[in-house]
Structures are given as structure tokens and as C-alpha cells.
Design a protein around this motif. Structure first.
Motif, PDB file in Angstrom:
ATOM      1  N   LEU A  64     -66.240  52.044 103.364  1.00  0.00           N
ATOM      2  CA  LEU A  64     -66.028  51.504 104.828  1.00  0.00           C
ATOM      3  C   LEU A  64     -67.747  51.667 105.890  1.00  0.00           C
ATOM      4  CD1 LEU A  64     -63.406  54.358 104.480  1.00  0.00           C
ATOM      5  CD2 LEU A  64     -63.145  50.984 104.459  1.00  0.00           C
ATOM      6  N   PRO A  65     -67.204  51.518 106.973  1.00  0.00           N
ATOM      7  CA  PRO A  65     -68.647  51.541 107.344  1.00  0.00           C
ATOM      8  C   PRO A  65     -68.490  52.890 108.422  1.00  0.00           C
ATOM      9  CG  PRO A  65     -67.394  49.890 108.892  1.00  0.00           C
ATOM     10  CD  PRO A  65     -66.410  50.300 107.126  1.00  0.00           C
ATOM     11  N   HIS A  66     -69.695  53.259 108.756  1.00  0.00           N
ATOM     12  CA  HIS A  66     -69.850  55.353 109.290  1.00  0.00           C
ATOM     13  C   HIS A  66     -70.603  55.068 110.965  1.00  0.00           C
ATOM     14  CE1 HIS A  66     -70.752  57.708 104.637  1.00  0.00           C
ATOM     15  NE2 HIS A  66     -70.021  56.152 104.582  1.00  0.00           N
ATOM     16  N   ASP A  67     -70.819  53.867 110.868  1.00  0.00           N
ATOM     17  CA  ASP A  67     -70.648  53.590 112.379  1.00  0.00           C
ATOM     18  C   ASP A  67     -69.791  52.630 113.241  1.00  0.00           C
ATOM     19  OD1 ASP A  67     -71.212  51.218 110.943  1.00  0.00           O
ATOM     20  OD2 ASP A  67     -72.872  50.378 111.599  1.00  0.00           O
ATOM     21  N   ARG A  68     -69.146  53.055 113.211  1.00  0.00           N
ATOM     22  CA  ARG A  68     -67.320  52.224 113.482  1.00  0.00           C
ATOM     23  C   ARG A  68     -66.662  53.528 113.629  1.00  0.00           C
ATOM     24  NH1 ARG A  68     -64.874  47.442 112.344  1.00  0.00           N
ATOM     25  NH2 ARG A  68     -65.186  47.493 109.712  1.00  0.00           N
ATOM     26  N   ALA A  69     -65.423  53.388 114.839  1.00  0.00           N
ATOM     27  CA  ALA A  69     -64.464  53.805 115.124  1.00  0.00           C
ATOM     28  C   ALA A  69     -63.223  53.259 114.053  1.00  0.00           C
ATOM     29  CB  ALA A  69     -63.976  53.898 115.770  1.00  0.00           C
ATOM     30  N   ILE A  70     -63.367  53.467 113.004  1.00  0.00           N
ATOM     31  CA  ILE A  70     -62.541  53.105 112.165  1.00  0.00           C
ATOM     32  C   ILE A  70     -61.072  53.616 111.711  1.00  0.00           C
ATOM     33  CG2 ILE A  70     -63.497  51.233 111.032  1.00  0.00           C
ATOM     34  CD1 ILE A  70     -63.443  53.838 108.315  1.00  0.00           C
ATOM     35  N   ARG A  71     -59.800  52.900 111.209  1.00  0.00           N
ATOM     36  CA  ARG A  71     -58.808  54.010 111.390  1.00  0.00           C
ATOM     37  C   ARG A  71     -58.202  53.729 109.866  1.00  0.00           C
ATOM     38  NH1 ARG A  71     -55.653  56.118 114.777  1.00  0.00           N
ATOM     39  NH2 ARG A  71     -53.227  55.699 115.023  1.00  0.00           N
ATOM     40  N   ILE A  72     -58.366  55.033 109.490  1.00  0.00           N
ATOM     41  CA  ILE A  72     -57.504  55.464 108.147  1.00  0.00           C
ATOM     42  C   ILE A  72     -55.607  55.835 108.161  1.00  0.00           C
ATOM     43  CG2 ILE A  72     -58.275  56.935 105.817  1.00  0.00           C
ATOM     44  CD1 ILE A  72     -61.039  56.654 106.370  1.00  0.00           C
ATOM     45  N   ALA A  73     -55.356  55.410 107.099  1.00  0.00           N
ATOM     46  CA  ALA A  73     -53.809  56.115 106.442  1.00  0.00           C
ATOM     47  C   ALA A  73     -54.498  56.706 105.219  1.00  0.00           C
ATOM     48  CB  ALA A  73     -52.711  55.163 106.708  1.00  0.00           C
ATOM     49  N   ASP A  74     -53.572  58.077 105.245  1.00  0.00           N
ATOM     50  CA  ASP A  74     -53.767  58.558 103.928  1.00  0.00           C
ATOM     51  C   ASP A  74     -52.036  59.005 103.779  1.00  0.00           C
ATOM     52  OD1 ASP A  74     -54.082  60.603 101.317  1.00  0.00           O
ATOM     53  OD2 ASP A  74     -54.508  62.309 103.141  1.00  0.00           O
ATOM     54  N   ILE A  75     -51.557  57.916 102.300  1.00  0.00           N
ATOM     55  CA  ILE A  75     -50.701  58.642 102.270  1.00  0.00           C
ATOM     56  C   ILE A  75     -49.725  59.582 101.340  1.00  0.00           C
ATOM     57  CG2 ILE A  75     -48.502  57.654 101.422  1.00  0.00           C
ATOM     58  CD1 ILE A  75     -48.926  54.762 101.839  1.00  0.00           C
ATOM     59  N   GLY A  76     -49.585  60.844 101.525  1.00  0.00           N
ATOM     60  CA  GLY A  76     -49.021  61.618 100.678  1.00  0.00           C
ATOM     61  C   GLY A  76     -50.308  62.814 101.152  1.00  0.00           C
ATOM     62  N   THR A  77     -50.240  62.893 101.902  1.00  0.00           N
ATOM     63  CA  THR A  77     -51.383  64.211 102.136  1.00  0.00           C
ATOM     64  C   THR A  77     -51.672  65.618 101.764  1.00  0.00           C
ATOM     65  OG1 THR A  77     -53.063  64.041 103.861  1.00  0.00           O
ATOM     66  CG2 THR A  77     -51.011  64.980 104.439  1.00  0.00           C
ATOM     67  N   GLY A  78     -50.549  65.741 101.288  1.00  0.00           N
ATOM     68  CA  GLY A  78     -50.587  67.356 100.177  1.00  0.00           C
ATOM     69  C   GLY A  78     -51.151  67.966 101.700  1.00  0.00           C
ATOM     70  N   SER A  79     -52.290  68.707 100.792  1.00  0.00           N
ATOM     71  CA  SER A  79     -53.372  69.653 101.078  1.00  0.00           C
ATOM     72  C   SER A  79     -54.234  69.531 102.415  1.00  0.00           C
ATOM     73  CB  SER A  79     -53.588  70.556 100.052  1.00  0.00           C
ATOM     74  OG  SER A  79     -55.103  69.205  99.563  1.00  0.00           O
ATOM     75  N   GLY A  80     -54.453  67.816 102.427  1.00  0.00           N
ATOM     76  CA  GLY A  80     -55.329  67.073 103.895  1.00  0.00           C
ATOM     77  C   GLY A  80     -56.324  66.512 102.879  1.00  0.00           C
ATOM     78  N   ALA A  81     -56.701  67.440 101.874  1.00  0.00           N
ATOM     79  CA  ALA A  81     -58.052  66.956 100.893  1.00  0.00           C
ATOM     80  C   ALA A  81     -58.448  65.465 101.421  1.00  0.00           C
ATOM     81  CB  ALA A  81     -57.492  67.066  99.529  1.00  0.00           C
ATOM     82  N   ILE A  82     -57.259  64.022 100.751  1.00  0.00           N
ATOM     83  CA  ILE A  82     -58.925  63.630 101.363  1.00  0.00           C
ATOM     84  C   ILE A  82     -58.710  62.930 102.739  1.00  0.00           C
ATOM     85  CG2 ILE A  82     -58.503  60.696 100.729  1.00  0.00           C
ATOM     86  CD1 ILE A  82     -56.491  61.174  98.608  1.00  0.00           C
ATOM     87  N   ALA A  83     -57.990  63.180 103.250  1.00  0.00           N
ATOM     88  CA  ALA A  83     -57.942  63.226 105.079  1.00  0.00           C
ATOM     89  C   ALA A  83     -59.275  63.544 105.397  1.00  0.00           C
ATOM     90  CB  ALA A  83     -56.539  62.927 105.562  1.00  0.00           C
ATOM     91  N   ILE A  84     -59.115  65.028 105.209  1.00  0.00           N
ATOM     92  CA  ILE A  84     -60.269  65.672 105.651  1.00  0.00           C
ATOM     93  C   ILE A  84     -61.575  66.177 105.382  1.00  0.00           C
ATOM     94  CG2 ILE A  84     -60.805  68.636 105.527  1.00  0.00           C
ATOM     95  CD1 ILE A  84     -57.961  68.831 105.665  1.00  0.00           C
ATOM     96  N   ALA A  85     -61.759  64.894 104.166  1.00  0.00           N
ATOM     97  CA  ALA A  85     -62.777  65.298 103.447  1.00  0.00           C
ATOM     98  C   ALA A  85     -63.125  63.858 103.912  1.00  0.00           C
ATOM     99  CB  ALA A  85     -63.191  64.577 101.707  1.00  0.00           C
TER     100      ALA A  85
END
Ligand code: GLN
Length: 267
Positions: free
Chosen positions: A98-119
């Protein structure tokens, strides 16, 4: 002291030490330099209570209420799956693509503790994330973790069955560690008896969630957008079948050599 009661668990002495550290609110160096200190009766009782829970196979993470993921300390409760080290491969795969220099939009399905979304939010400072979960209790845990790591402003937590609550949006990436355990599979007691079954099981084959998630993701990804999912042992070929019509399908193995992350591009 507690170690004997946790035997024959291979982690008995480490667990006993960690539970003692948490009970006394001291670190390992303190324990090693105070071998003869007598602990107060209330602390002893609190320690024994924790040891008794662990002896019943309760995961140590639920007893201490914490698990580290991708270098971030996350709060966990029995309403969420305990983040696993294997899932860090999914984060690495996403950060490599994923590009690090743009305002991208991500969906995390079944986030649980939020681990993936937060990382991801932590490592991609311009990204905004929609973190979805069917469990309001899990979302409360995830929200607390996002606040703790200063990324809550960029993560929108929503109660949702898969992508149902994000139908009007389009994403650069959709990531997920969905339930993928077959109902027939024998799990260890510490997983089976304590972790949320809704976060683990996905029908007789373990593929039920992927069968719904993959077409839903295709509909909401931008052209060239990435789908990245954790998968279970032995599911590689079935997932490859479900990803027919996608581009650049790729699997990344975990440290045991098991294909663990499935990657595909909507192009
Ligand atoms: N890796 C977990 C386990 O086998 C399962 C997690 C999941 O279903 N996503 O214990």
C-alpha cells in the motif's frame, strides 16, 4: 511457586512469572533481585486466583488483559480473539503493497480487538480505516485500543455483518482475519473453551465467511484495490478457487511454512 500447578504446560514457569509480575506490578529484574521478599496475603490470594485460572487453561492474555501485536500493547477480553503473531504477516504484506504517501482508505472486516486496523493506522499515518465487526462488545475493546494508540481519529468503528455497513464506500484495500476454523476441527482447550466462537468458526469447511466476504470485497474495492486475508492451514487451494477472476493472486507463508495470507488485486 505457581509453576508446579501449571505443569505440564510448556509455558508454566514463564506464565507463573508473568502472573506474579502483574500481581505485584513489578518487572522481571525486580523479581530476580528480591527472591526472598515475602508478599502480602492479599497479593498472595490475587496471585493464587490467577494461577488457578491459568491451571483451568484460560489464556494468559485474558488473565492479564493484554497482548502485544506488531509492537503495540492491546487490551483484550474474552469478547475478542487474542491477536496471533501469524497475523503480523498480513500487516507486513499490506505495508509492502500500500502507498505510504497518500490518504488511502482501508476496510478491516471483523476487527475484533482492532489489532489489524490499529497496526495499519499506526504505520500508515495518512490512511483512514473503517473497522467493522458484528460484535458491539468487540468494537468497544477495539475503540479503547485505538484511543490508547492515538489513532482513533482515523478509524471509524461500525457494527456490521461483513461489509454491510460500508456499501456506499469504495476502498483501496480490504483486510481481514475472518473466522476460518472448520466446526469439525479439534481446537486446544485454551482456544475452544475461552475464545469467542463467532471469531473462530466458519461452517463445516471453515470457508463459509470467505464465500461471502470475497464477492462483497470485489464489489467495494477500487480498480487495482487489494484484498488481503489471513487463511487457515490447508485452505490455500480452496481460496485460490474462490479468487478466480482476481489478478495477481499470491499466498504468503508463515514461519512454519503454512500459506497464511492470501492476496489478490481487483484488476
Ligand atoms: N488462528 C486461529 C486459531 O486457529 C483462528 C483464527 C481465525 O479463525 N481467524 O486458533
Amino acid at each position: 511457586m505457581g509453576t508446579n500447578r501449571l505443569d505440564p504446560s510448556p509455558t508454566a514457569s514463564r506464565d507463573a512469572e508473568l502472573l506474579l509480575m502483574r500481581t505485584l506490578d513489578k518487572d522481571r529484574a525486580w523479581l530476580l533481585t528480591h527472591p526472598r521478599d515475602v508478599i502480602a496475603p492479599e497479593q498472595l490470594a490475587a496471585y493464587e486466583e490467577k494461577i488457578a485460572r491459568r491451571a483451568q487453561h484460560e489464556p494468559i492474555q485474558y488473565i492479564i488483559g493484554e497482548q502485544e501485536f506488531f509492537g503495540l500493547a492491546l487490551q483484550v477480553s474474552p469478547t475478542v480473539l487474542i491477536p496471533r503473531p501469524e497475523t503480523e504477516h498480513l500487516i507486513e504484506a499490506a505495508l509492502a503493497r500500500l502507498p505510504h504517501d497518500r490518504a488511502i482508505r482501508i476496510a478491516d472486516i471483523g476487527t475484533g480487538s482492532g489489532a489489524i486496523a490499529i497496526a495499519l493506522a499506526h504505520s500508515l499515518p495518512q490512511a483512514t480505516i473503517v473497522a467493522l465487526d458484528i460484535s458491539p462488545a468487540a468494537l468497544a475493546v477495539a475503540q479503547g485500543n485505538a484511543v490508547r494508540h492515538n489513532v482513533a481519529a482515523r478509524i471509524d468503528f461500525r457494527e456490521s455483518d461483513l461489509l454491510a455497513a460500508a456499501q456506499d464506500e469504495r476502498f483501496d484495500a480490504i483486510v481481514s482475519n475472518p473466522p476460518y476454523v472448520a466446526t469439525t476441527e479439534e481446537l486446544e482447550p485454551q482456544v475452544r473453551d475461552y475464545e469467542p466462537s463467532t471469531a473462530l468458526y466458519a461452517g463445516e469447511s471453515g470457508l463459509d465467511i470467505y464465500r461471502r466476504l470475497i464477492p462483497q470485497a470485489k464489489a467495494l474495492l477500487k480498480p487495482g484495490g487489494w484484498l488481503m486475508m489471513e487463511i487457515g492451514q490447508g485452505q490455500r487451494d480452496a481460496i485460490a478457487d474462490l479468487l478466480q477472476g482476481w489478478s495477481g493472486v499470491e499466498f504468503i507463508a508463515d514461519l512454519q511454512g503454512i500459506p497464511r495470507v492470501a492476496i489478490a488485486q481487483n484488476a
